[in-house]
Scaffold this motif. Structure first.
Motif, PDB file in Angstrom:
ATOM      1  N   LEU A  38       0.848  -1.189   0.000  1.00  0.00           N
ATOM      2  CA  LEU A  38       0.000   0.000   0.000  1.00  0.00           C
ATOM      3  C   LEU A  38       0.885   1.242   0.000  1.00  0.00           C
ATOM      4  O   LEU A  38       1.804   1.353   0.804  1.00  0.00           O
ATOM      5  CB  LEU A  38      -0.903   0.016   1.234  1.00  0.00           C
ATOM      6  CG  LEU A  38      -1.820  -1.182   1.404  1.00  0.00           C
ATOM      7  CD1 LEU A  38      -2.544  -1.099   2.739  1.00  0.00           C
ATOM      8  CD2 LEU A  38      -2.807  -1.256   0.266  1.00  0.00           C
ATOM      9  N   TYR A  39       0.590   2.169  -0.895  1.00  0.00           N
ATOM     10  CA  TYR A  39       1.358   3.399  -0.968  1.00  0.00           C
ATOM     11  C   TYR A  39       0.906   4.387   0.100  1.00  0.00           C
ATOM     12  O   TYR A  39      -0.220   4.324   0.588  1.00  0.00           O
ATOM     13  CB  TYR A  39       1.211   4.053  -2.341  1.00  0.00           C
ATOM     14  CG  TYR A  39       1.852   3.262  -3.447  1.00  0.00           C
ATOM     15  CD1 TYR A  39       3.235   3.133  -3.505  1.00  0.00           C
ATOM     16  CD2 TYR A  39       1.095   2.642  -4.416  1.00  0.00           C
ATOM     17  CE1 TYR A  39       3.833   2.405  -4.517  1.00  0.00           C
ATOM     18  CE2 TYR A  39       1.681   1.916  -5.434  1.00  0.00           C
ATOM     19  CZ  TYR A  39       3.053   1.801  -5.467  1.00  0.00           C
ATOM     20  OH  TYR A  39       3.635   1.077  -6.465  1.00  0.00           O
ATOM     21  N   LYS A  40       1.797   5.312   0.435  1.00  0.00           N
ATOM     22  CA  LYS A  40       1.476   6.409   1.352  1.00  0.00           C
ATOM     23  C   LYS A  40       1.690   7.714   0.600  1.00  0.00           C
ATOM     24  O   LYS A  40       2.620   7.834  -0.182  1.00  0.00           O
ATOM     25  CB  LYS A  40       2.398   6.359   2.577  1.00  0.00           C
ATOM     26  CG  LYS A  40       2.165   5.157   3.469  1.00  0.00           C
ATOM     27  CD  LYS A  40       3.221   5.031   4.538  1.00  0.00           C
ATOM     28  CE  LYS A  40       3.041   6.079   5.595  1.00  0.00           C
ATOM     29  NZ  LYS A  40       3.950   5.883   6.740  1.00  0.00           N
ATOM     30  N   ARG A  41       0.798   8.681   0.841  1.00  0.00           N
ATOM     31  CA  ARG A  41       0.938  10.006   0.234  1.00  0.00           C
ATOM     32  C   ARG A  41       0.787  11.061   1.305  1.00  0.00           C
ATOM     33  O   ARG A  41      -0.023  10.931   2.219  1.00  0.00           O
ATOM     34  CB  ARG A  41      -0.122  10.231  -0.839  1.00  0.00           C
ATOM     35  CG  ARG A  41       0.098   9.359  -2.062  1.00  0.00           C
ATOM     36  CD  ARG A  41      -0.878   9.694  -3.115  1.00  0.00           C
ATOM     37  NE  ARG A  41      -0.312  10.754  -3.944  1.00  0.00           N
ATOM     38  CZ  ARG A  41      -0.811  11.109  -5.100  1.00  0.00           C
ATOM     39  NH1 ARG A  41      -1.891  10.536  -5.559  1.00  0.00           N
ATOM     40  NH2 ARG A  41      -0.255  12.058  -5.792  1.00  0.00           N
ATOM     41  N   SER A  42       1.538  12.120   1.162  1.00  0.00           N
ATOM     42  CA  SER A  42       1.476  13.217   2.130  1.00  0.00           C
ATOM     43  C   SER A  42       0.284  14.125   1.812  1.00  0.00           C
ATOM     44  O   SER A  42      -0.404  13.939   0.810  1.00  0.00           O
ATOM     45  CB  SER A  42       2.780  14.028   2.069  1.00  0.00           C
ATOM     46  OG  SER A  42       2.867  14.708   0.833  1.00  0.00           O
ATOM     47  N   CYS A  45       0.126  15.493  -1.576  1.00  0.00           N
ATOM     48  CA  CYS A  45      -0.044  14.464  -2.608  1.00  0.00           C
ATOM     49  C   CYS A  45       1.275  13.913  -3.151  1.00  0.00           C
ATOM     50  O   CYS A  45       1.357  13.478  -4.292  1.00  0.00           O
ATOM     51  CB  CYS A  45      -0.912  14.969  -3.765  1.00  0.00           C
ATOM     52  SG  CYS A  45      -2.617  15.218  -3.260  1.00  0.00           S
ATOM     53  N   GLU A  46       2.314  13.931  -2.347  1.00  0.00           N
ATOM     54  CA  GLU A  46       3.596  13.354  -2.744  1.00  0.00           C
ATOM     55  C   GLU A  46       3.694  11.948  -2.163  1.00  0.00           C
ATOM     56  O   GLU A  46       3.379  11.731  -0.993  1.00  0.00           O
ATOM     57  CB  GLU A  46       4.749  14.208  -2.220  1.00  0.00           C
ATOM     58  CG  GLU A  46       4.747  15.616  -2.777  1.00  0.00           C
ATOM     59  CD  GLU A  46       5.699  16.531  -2.005  1.00  0.00           C
ATOM     60  OE1 GLU A  46       6.063  16.198  -0.851  1.00  0.00           O
ATOM     61  OE2 GLU A  46       6.066  17.573  -2.554  1.00  0.00           O
ATOM     62  N   PHE A  47       4.143  10.987  -2.980  1.00  0.00           N
ATOM     63  CA  PHE A  47       4.330   9.632  -2.479  1.00  0.00           C
ATOM     64  C   PHE A  47       5.455   9.625  -1.453  1.00  0.00           C
ATOM     65  O   PHE A  47       6.472  10.278  -1.634  1.00  0.00           O
ATOM     66  CB  PHE A  47       4.653   8.669  -3.626  1.00  0.00           C
ATOM     67  CG  PHE A  47       3.459   8.313  -4.443  1.00  0.00           C
ATOM     68  CD1 PHE A  47       2.526   7.411  -3.965  1.00  0.00           C
ATOM     69  CD2 PHE A  47       3.251   8.894  -5.678  1.00  0.00           C
ATOM     70  CE1 PHE A  47       1.404   7.083  -4.705  1.00  0.00           C
ATOM     71  CE2 PHE A  47       2.142   8.572  -6.431  1.00  0.00           C
ATOM     72  CZ  PHE A  47       1.213   7.671  -5.946  1.00  0.00           C
ATOM     73  N   ARG A  48       5.257   8.900  -0.365  1.00  0.00           N
ATOM     74  CA  ARG A  48       6.251   8.828   0.705  1.00  0.00           C
ATOM     75  C   ARG A  48       6.773   7.410   0.811  1.00  0.00           C
ATOM     76  O   ARG A  48       6.034   6.456   0.634  1.00  0.00           O
ATOM     77  CB  ARG A  48       5.617   9.235   2.022  1.00  0.00           C
ATOM     78  CG  ARG A  48       5.112  10.669   1.950  1.00  0.00           C
ATOM     79  CD  ARG A  48       4.954  11.301   3.254  1.00  0.00           C
ATOM     80  NE  ARG A  48       5.954  10.820   4.198  1.00  0.00           N
ATOM     81  CZ  ARG A  48       5.969  11.134   5.468  1.00  0.00           C
ATOM     82  NH1 ARG A  48       5.050  11.914   5.941  1.00  0.00           N
ATOM     83  NH2 ARG A  48       6.878  10.677   6.280  1.00  0.00           N
ATOM     84  N   LYS A  49       8.037   7.302   1.113  1.00  0.00           N
ATOM     85  CA  LYS A  49       8.621   5.985   1.330  1.00  0.00           C
ATOM     86  C   LYS A  49       8.281   5.523   2.743  1.00  0.00           C
ATOM     87  O   LYS A  49       7.964   6.312   3.615  1.00  0.00           O
ATOM     88  CB  LYS A  49      10.133   6.038   1.138  1.00  0.00           C
ATOM     89  CG  LYS A  49      10.541   6.292  -0.309  1.00  0.00           C
ATOM     90  CD  LYS A  49      11.999   6.004  -0.504  1.00  0.00           C
ATOM     91  CE  LYS A  49      12.416   6.262  -1.922  1.00  0.00           C
ATOM     92  NZ  LYS A  49      11.949   5.303  -2.866  1.00  0.00           N
ATOM     93  N   THR A  50       8.358   4.232   2.963  1.00  0.00           N
ATOM     94  CA  THR A  50       8.099   3.682   4.292  1.00  0.00           C
ATOM     95  C   THR A  50       9.288   3.968   5.197  1.00  0.00           C
ATOM     96  O   THR A  50      10.314   4.473   4.752  1.00  0.00           O
ATOM     97  CB  THR A  50       7.877   2.163   4.211  1.00  0.00           C
ATOM     98  OG1 THR A  50       9.081   1.558   3.758  1.00  0.00           O
ATOM     99  CG2 THR A  50       6.729   1.828   3.288  1.00  0.00           C
ATOM    100  N   MET A  51       9.163   3.611   6.472  1.00  0.00           N
ATOM    101  CA  MET A  51      10.258   3.837   7.419  1.00  0.00           C
ATOM    102  C   MET A  51      11.502   3.044   7.045  1.00  0.00           C
ATOM    103  O   MET A  51      12.604   3.425   7.400  1.00  0.00           O
ATOM    104  CB  MET A  51       9.807   3.470   8.832  1.00  0.00           C
ATOM    105  CG  MET A  51       8.821   4.444   9.400  1.00  0.00           C
ATOM    106  SD  MET A  51       8.638   4.202  11.155  1.00  0.00           S
ATOM    107  CE  MET A  51       7.046   3.470  11.200  1.00  0.00           C
ATOM    108  N   PRO A  55       8.991   1.760  -1.330  1.00  0.00           N
ATOM    109  CA  PRO A  55       7.944   2.647  -1.856  1.00  0.00           C
ATOM    110  C   PRO A  55       6.539   2.327  -1.358  1.00  0.00           C
ATOM    111  O   PRO A  55       5.658   3.160  -1.441  1.00  0.00           O
ATOM    112  CB  PRO A  55       8.035   2.442  -3.368  1.00  0.00           C
ATOM    113  CG  PRO A  55       8.681   1.127  -3.553  1.00  0.00           C
ATOM    114  CD  PRO A  55       9.576   0.917  -2.368  1.00  0.00           C
ATOM    115  N   ALA A  56       6.325   1.119  -0.831  1.00  0.00           N
ATOM    116  CA  ALA A  56       4.988   0.737  -0.372  1.00  0.00           C
ATOM    117  C   ALA A  56       5.080  -0.048   0.929  1.00  0.00           C
ATOM    118  O   ALA A  56       6.074  -0.715   1.195  1.00  0.00           O
ATOM    119  CB  ALA A  56       4.286  -0.109  -1.428  1.00  0.00           C
TER     120      ALA A  56
END
Length: 105
Positions: A38-42, A45-51, A55-56
């Motif tokens: 699952l992707y994360k977006r700020s 609307c920018e895709f964020r990397k995981t900890m 990318p997901a």
């Protein structure tokens, strides 16, 4: 087309629920649509990397450790809203089946 018979009244011995066969099929169909990550977006609307820098968010790496989810449910919802669902098929991703893919911790 056969006409529908008129209502005969309440039948206490008739099970009112969904059949187990239909219920099972409905769950399996839904499971085929789950992506392995699952992707994360700020909020911008920018895709964020995981900890961990991926990318997901992988289901297999967050199943028992919810730290990635606790960092922001809103970001996950934003990512899910912009993610294309998997195509319906007869294959469940390994994360749903409980298997870990190669090189997964």
């Amino acid at each position: 087309m056969e006409p529908v018979s008129p209502y005969q009244g309440y039948q206490p011995d008739l099970h009112p629920g969904v059949s187990h066969v239909f219920q099972s099929a409905a769950f399996r169909f839904g499971h085929t649509l789950i992506p392995p990550g699952l992707y994360k977006r700020s909020a911008q609307c920018e895709f964020r990397k995981t900890m961990t820098g991926y990318p997901a968010v992988r289901l297999c790496s967050t199943w028992w450790d919810s730290e990635e989810v606790e960092s922001g449910v809103e970001e996950l919802l934003m990512g899910i809203a912009s993610q294309i669902a998997e195509r319906e098929d007869n294959v469940l991703c390994s994360d749903v089946r409980g298997e870990q893919p190669p090189n997964a911790g």
